[in-house]
Design an enzyme around this catalytic site. Structure first.
Site, PDB file in Angstrom:
ATOM      1  N   LYS A  94       4.547 -28.984 -37.587  1.00 16.70           N
ATOM      2  CA  LYS A  94       4.044 -27.693 -37.108  1.00 16.70           C
ATOM      3  C   LYS A  94       2.633 -27.438 -37.632  1.00 16.70           C
ATOM      4  CE  LYS A  94       6.162 -24.798 -40.712  1.00 16.70           C
ATOM      5  NZ  LYS A  94       4.910 -24.245 -41.248  1.00 16.70           N
ATOM      6  N   MET A 126       5.369 -16.625 -46.111  1.00 16.59           N
ATOM      7  CA  MET A 126       4.548 -17.224 -45.067  1.00 16.59           C
ATOM      8  C   MET A 126       5.439 -17.933 -44.049  1.00 16.59           C
ATOM      9  SD  MET A 126       1.134 -18.393 -47.193  1.00 16.59           S
ATOM     10  CE  MET A 126       1.893 -19.005 -48.686  1.00 16.59           C
ATOM     11  N   CYS A 127       5.657 -19.225 -44.199  1.00 15.45           N
ATOM     12  CA  CYS A 127       6.341 -19.992 -43.156  1.00 15.45           C
ATOM     13  C   CYS A 127       7.820 -19.643 -43.015  1.00 15.45           C
ATOM     14  CB  CYS A 127       6.149 -21.478 -43.403  1.00 15.45           C
ATOM     15  SG  CYS A 127       4.394 -21.958 -43.393  1.00 15.45           S
ATOM     16  N   VAL A 128       8.500 -19.357 -44.133  1.00 16.72           N
ATOM     17  CA  VAL A 128       9.915 -18.981 -44.045  1.00 16.72           C
ATOM     18  C   VAL A 128      10.052 -17.662 -43.297  1.00 16.72           C
ATOM     19  CG1 VAL A 128      11.952 -18.285 -45.372  1.00 16.72           C
ATOM     20  CG2 VAL A 128      10.617 -20.276 -46.089  1.00 16.72           C
ATOM     21  N   THR A 131       8.989 -17.893 -39.479  1.00 23.68           N
ATOM     22  CA  THR A 131       9.974 -18.589 -38.659  1.00 23.68           C
ATOM     23  C   THR A 131      11.230 -17.748 -38.481  1.00 23.68           C
ATOM     24  OG1 THR A 131       9.091 -20.722 -39.391  1.00 23.68           O
ATOM     25  CG2 THR A 131      11.322 -20.719 -38.476  1.00 23.68           C
TER      26      THR A 131
END
Length: 199
Positions: A94, A126-128, A131
């Site tokens: 990603k 951030m990414c957790v 998503t």
């Protein structure tokens, strides 16, 4: 009491596990998140039980910019946990925080008939979070086990605040998802089943 309360019942099984950016740079060496050993242990357990339960297992792998610790094809970019590629276990690279943005993740979940996902990994805020938030917006039931995601301390900023401990950042990041996300469940309390579209 809602799912943010201490007396919430154990969650129903989920049929997919999304492991976010569990890459070597973030869990080993000087750049490791605080509590990295615990995170590795919890995520390894989730992965093993997702496989055993027949759930769809998606490893997200972040492509950092040139010079970053997760720059593609550098040691730090490699996934920390071994992957068993197959019909129910895949790796998706990603380019952004949100694992759905410009990746096939949405189609993969839909094609498998997934209805509920557990999200773990780094970084919490951030990414957790990004998503998990998109998964909620797309109508999935979302479980973010409180002891299976982590981040770094937020450094002190003069005139704003002192250091914000990583554990506090993680907890706030999960709660910011709102009451629809299940964020007080421990990793050990997550159970798995095969998605409806699995054969």
């Amino acid at each position: 009491m809602d799912q943010h309360g201490d007396t919430a019942p154990p969650p129903r099984p989920v049929d997919a596990l999304i492991v976010v950016d569990l890459q070597t740079a973030f869990v080993t060496g000087g750049g490791a998140v605080p509590g990295a050993a615990r995170l590795v242990d919890r995520t390894a357990d989730l992965i093993a039980r997702a496989r055993q339960g027949g759930a769809l297992l998606v490893h997200l792998q972040n492509d950092g910019p040139p010079g970053a610790e997760d720059e593609p094809h550098t040691p730090g970019w490699e996934l920390h946990h071994p992957v068993r590629l197959g019909p129910r276990e895949i790796v998706l690279r990603k380019p952004y925080d949100d694992g759905f943005r410009e990746t096939p993740l949405g189609g993969v979940l839909a094609d498998a008939g997934v209805r509920a996902v557990a999200v773990c990994g780094v970084m919490s805020e951030m990414c957790v979070q990004a998503t998990a938030r998109t998964a909620l917006e797309r109508g999935y039931r979302v479980v973010v086990p409180h002891d299976a995601h982590a981040t770094q301390d937020v450094p002190a900023a003069p005139g704003i605040s002192g250091v914000v401990p990583a554990a506090t950042v993680s907890r706030v990041a999960a709660y910011a998802l709102g009451s629809d996300a299940e964020v007080t469940v421990p990793a050990a309390g997550v159970t798995f089943t095969a998605p409806a579209g699995a054969h």
